[in-house]
Motif scaffolding. Structure first.
Motif, PDB file in Angstrom:
ATOM      1  N   GLY A  12       2.224   2.118  -3.325  1.00 17.82           N
ATOM      2  CA  GLY A  12       1.264   2.456  -4.364  1.00 17.82           C
ATOM      3  C   GLY A  12       1.003   1.328  -5.346  1.00 17.82           C
ATOM      4  O   GLY A  12       0.464   1.570  -6.436  1.00 17.82           O
ATOM      5  N   SER A  38      -4.257  -0.327  -3.386  1.00 17.19           N
ATOM      6  CA  SER A  38      -4.832   0.591  -2.397  1.00 17.19           C
ATOM      7  C   SER A  38      -5.616  -0.182  -1.342  1.00 17.19           C
ATOM      8  O   SER A  38      -5.884  -1.385  -1.488  1.00 17.19           O
ATOM      9  CB  SER A  38      -5.764   1.590  -3.090  1.00 17.19           C
ATOM     10  N   LEU A  39      -6.007   0.528  -0.291  1.00 16.35           N
ATOM     11  CA  LEU A  39      -6.851  -0.090   0.727  1.00 16.35           C
ATOM     12  C   LEU A  39      -8.177  -0.530   0.122  1.00 16.35           C
ATOM     13  O   LEU A  39      -8.727  -1.568   0.502  1.00 16.35           O
ATOM     14  CB  LEU A  39      -7.093   0.903   1.868  1.00 16.35           C
ATOM     15  N   GLU A  40      -8.688   0.231  -0.835  1.00 14.27           N
ATOM     16  CA  GLU A  40      -9.951  -0.128  -1.492  1.00 14.27           C
ATOM     17  C   GLU A  40      -9.808  -1.441  -2.262  1.00 14.27           C
ATOM     18  O   GLU A  40     -10.741  -2.241  -2.323  1.00 14.27           O
ATOM     19  CB  GLU A  40     -10.393   0.993  -2.442  1.00 14.27           C
ATOM     20  N   ASP A  41      -8.623  -1.680  -2.834  1.00 13.29           N
ATOM     21  CA  ASP A  41      -8.397  -2.931  -3.564  1.00 13.29           C
ATOM     22  C   ASP A  41      -8.466  -4.143  -2.641  1.00 13.29           C
ATOM     23  O   ASP A  41      -8.718  -5.266  -3.099  1.00 13.29           O
ATOM     24  CB  ASP A  41      -7.027  -2.902  -4.251  1.00 13.29           C
ATOM     25  N   ARG A  47      -4.445   1.939   7.714  1.00 13.24           N
ATOM     26  CA  ARG A  47      -3.529   0.878   7.292  1.00 13.24           C
ATOM     27  C   ARG A  47      -2.773   0.298   8.480  1.00 13.24           C
ATOM     28  O   ARG A  47      -2.691  -0.923   8.654  1.00 13.24           O
ATOM     29  CB  ARG A  47      -2.535   1.433   6.276  1.00 13.24           C
ATOM     30  N   VAL A  51       0.840  -1.200   0.000  1.00 11.27           N
ATOM     31  CA  VAL A  51       0.000   0.000   0.000  1.00 11.27           C
ATOM     32  C   VAL A  51       0.874   1.248   0.000  1.00 11.27           C
ATOM     33  O   VAL A  51       0.633   2.191  -0.767  1.00 11.27           O
ATOM     34  CB  VAL A  51      -0.956  -0.003   1.210  1.00 11.27           C
ATOM     35  N   GLN A  52       1.916   1.260   0.839  1.00  9.53           N
ATOM     36  CA  GLN A  52       2.802   2.424   0.886  1.00  9.53           C
ATOM     37  C   GLN A  52       3.476   2.684  -0.455  1.00  9.53           C
ATOM     38  O   GLN A  52       3.698   3.833  -0.838  1.00  9.53           O
ATOM     39  CB  GLN A  52       3.877   2.220   1.953  1.00  9.53           C
ATOM     40  N   ASP A  73      -6.154   7.464   5.982  1.00 13.38           N
ATOM     41  CA  ASP A  73      -5.796   6.170   5.403  1.00 13.38           C
ATOM     42  C   ASP A  73      -4.520   5.591   6.009  1.00 13.38           C
ATOM     43  O   ASP A  73      -4.394   4.372   6.142  1.00 13.38           O
ATOM     44  CB  ASP A  73      -5.626   6.306   3.889  1.00 13.38           C
ATOM     45  N   ARG A  74      -3.568   6.468   6.363  1.00 14.68           N
ATOM     46  CA  ARG A  74      -2.329   5.972   6.954  1.00 14.68           C
ATOM     47  C   ARG A  74      -2.619   5.239   8.259  1.00 14.68           C
ATOM     48  O   ARG A  74      -2.122   4.129   8.491  1.00 14.68           O
ATOM     49  CB  ARG A  74      -1.355   7.129   7.204  1.00 14.68           C
TER      50      ARG A  74
END
Length: 391
Positions: A216, A219-222, A249, A213-214, A245-246
């Motif tokens: 890129g 994403s969290l949505e994925d 996560r 996630v960091q 979001d950070r």
């Protein structure tokens, strides 16, 4: 309050000892002494610039083999404490488990295996064994670190019995070593070593999510529909609707580690009870790993690993890095094989033999010990005339 150790835990005072006998330490038990020797080892320090997925210079916040090993050690120690095992031994095996990894993660291992195919192959687990029993030179009275029997056993067998692998060329070092000090390669390792092995799984699955996630890569949505992590993310958003979001996560990874640890504890306690495990001998002769995930957790992890494989480990950016890393190591390997005099003096003597298998192993040991950064710089010095003239 420290719980009383279980009857199936390892007791340092009952250790089978070291290959080269040594006086007992006044300040540390046998497994704590092993841990300290690993921490002070050159190979351990080099882990700070060896990578998991990314190359060390790509970002300061991504995991390296060193940070990963420390995280595995923390989880292993927690599992051992809860299961009333020896926490020092679990931590020691965890800290040692990646010492044999070459630079550039699995790309480096794949390339060394390809280059070593005619000369006995390469396996990072065997290389870890060679590091702790032969390659580390810190003591005048013996090669390696002279670790206790239980630690060496855990390094070799933390994923289960290995006797079926001894015919593989890469495992010759262990096959040749074992007759002098029987590691019982057909049995399971201690519960402490098994705890270290599953702590590795817990750490890398969670932290690859964090790093991916960091970076890129997704994403969290994925992750919303991925088993295990998806429901955890939903729970974090429900409990903390206003955090960014950070923090989502970070909290999700923390909760997922906790959920996996609790699952392992419940499954392990159930297996110990079902198999009537009452001694370390019963652990070694059990018909299965005792420290394990539940079937449901394994199924969820399988889907998560599939997601990570498709979206992270085979992302085109990671593929480019893997390709560059393999070319770099392959070119160095071939040059050193053809011209061993280009190796540093402490290695050129080992590689200067006419025995090509011994030469290849010396070249492999040298490259496997490199950090990412050192490998990149060494390649530049070898293949850039301008840099070579500045040496």
């Amino acid at each position: 309050m420290i719980p009383e150790r279980a009857p199936y835990a390892e007791y340092p005072e009952h250790s089978r000892g070291r290959l080269t006998p040594e006086p007992i330490s006044r300040t540390r038990n046998a497994y704590a002494r092993d841990r300290d020797r690993i921490i002070h080892a050159t190979a351990f320090r080099r882990l700070k610039e060896k990578t998991q997925v990314f190359v060390a210079h790509e970002g300061d916040h991504y995991r390296t083999r060193l940070t990963h090993s420390l995280e595995v050690a923390q989880i292993a120690r927690s599992l051992a404490h809860a299961l009333r095992l020896d926490t020092d031994l679990a931590e020691t095996v965890a800290l040692a488990h990646d010492l044999g990894h070459p630079p550039f993660g699995h790309a480096g291992e794949d390339e060394l295996q390809a280059q070593m195919e005619p000369w006995g192959g390469f396996d990072h687990n065997v290389q870890t064994f060679r590091v702790v029993t032969r390659l580390e030179h810190r003591y005048p009275q013996f090669e390696g670190l002279n670790l206790s029997w239980e630690t060496v056993e855990g390094v070799v067998k933390h994923n289960g019995p290995v006797s079926h692998r001894l015919d593989e060329p890469a495992w010759k070092a262990i096959a040749d070593y074992a007759p002098g000090w029987d590691l019982r390669l057909g049995t399971f390792a201690s519960l402490e070593a098994q705890a270290a092995a599953i702590a590795d799984d817990i750490a890398y699955n969670n932290h690859d999510v964090d790093d991916g996630v960091q970076a890129g890569l997704f994403s969290l949505e994925d992750l919303a529909d991925v088993p295990l992590i998806g429901p955890v993310l939903h729970g974090v958003r429900r409990d903390w609707p206003d955090i960014d979001d950070r923090m989502i996560r970070i909290e999700a990874v923390r909760r997922m580690i906790g959920a996996m640890v609790e699952d392992v504890l419940a499954e392990t306690e159930a297996r110990i009870a079902a198999d009537d495990i009452r001694s370390t001998e019963a652990v070694r002769t059990a018909g299965r790993m005792l420290v394990a995930f539940s079937p449901g957790m394994l199924a969820d992890l399988g889907v998560l690993r599939k997601f990570l494989f498709e979206r992270m480990y085979r992302h085109y950016r990671v593929n480019r890095t893997r390709s560059q890393a393999r070319r770099l190591l392959g070119e160095m390997f071939q040059l050193f094989m053809a011209e061993p005099a280009t190796l540093p003096p402490e290695w050129s003597g080992k590689a200067g033999t006419s025995d090509m298998a011994k030469r290849a192993r010396a070249v492999c040991d040298y490259i496997a010990g490199m950090t990412d950064r050192y490998a990149i710089e060494e390649h530049r010095k070898l293949f850039s005339l301008d840099l070579a003239l500045d040496l």
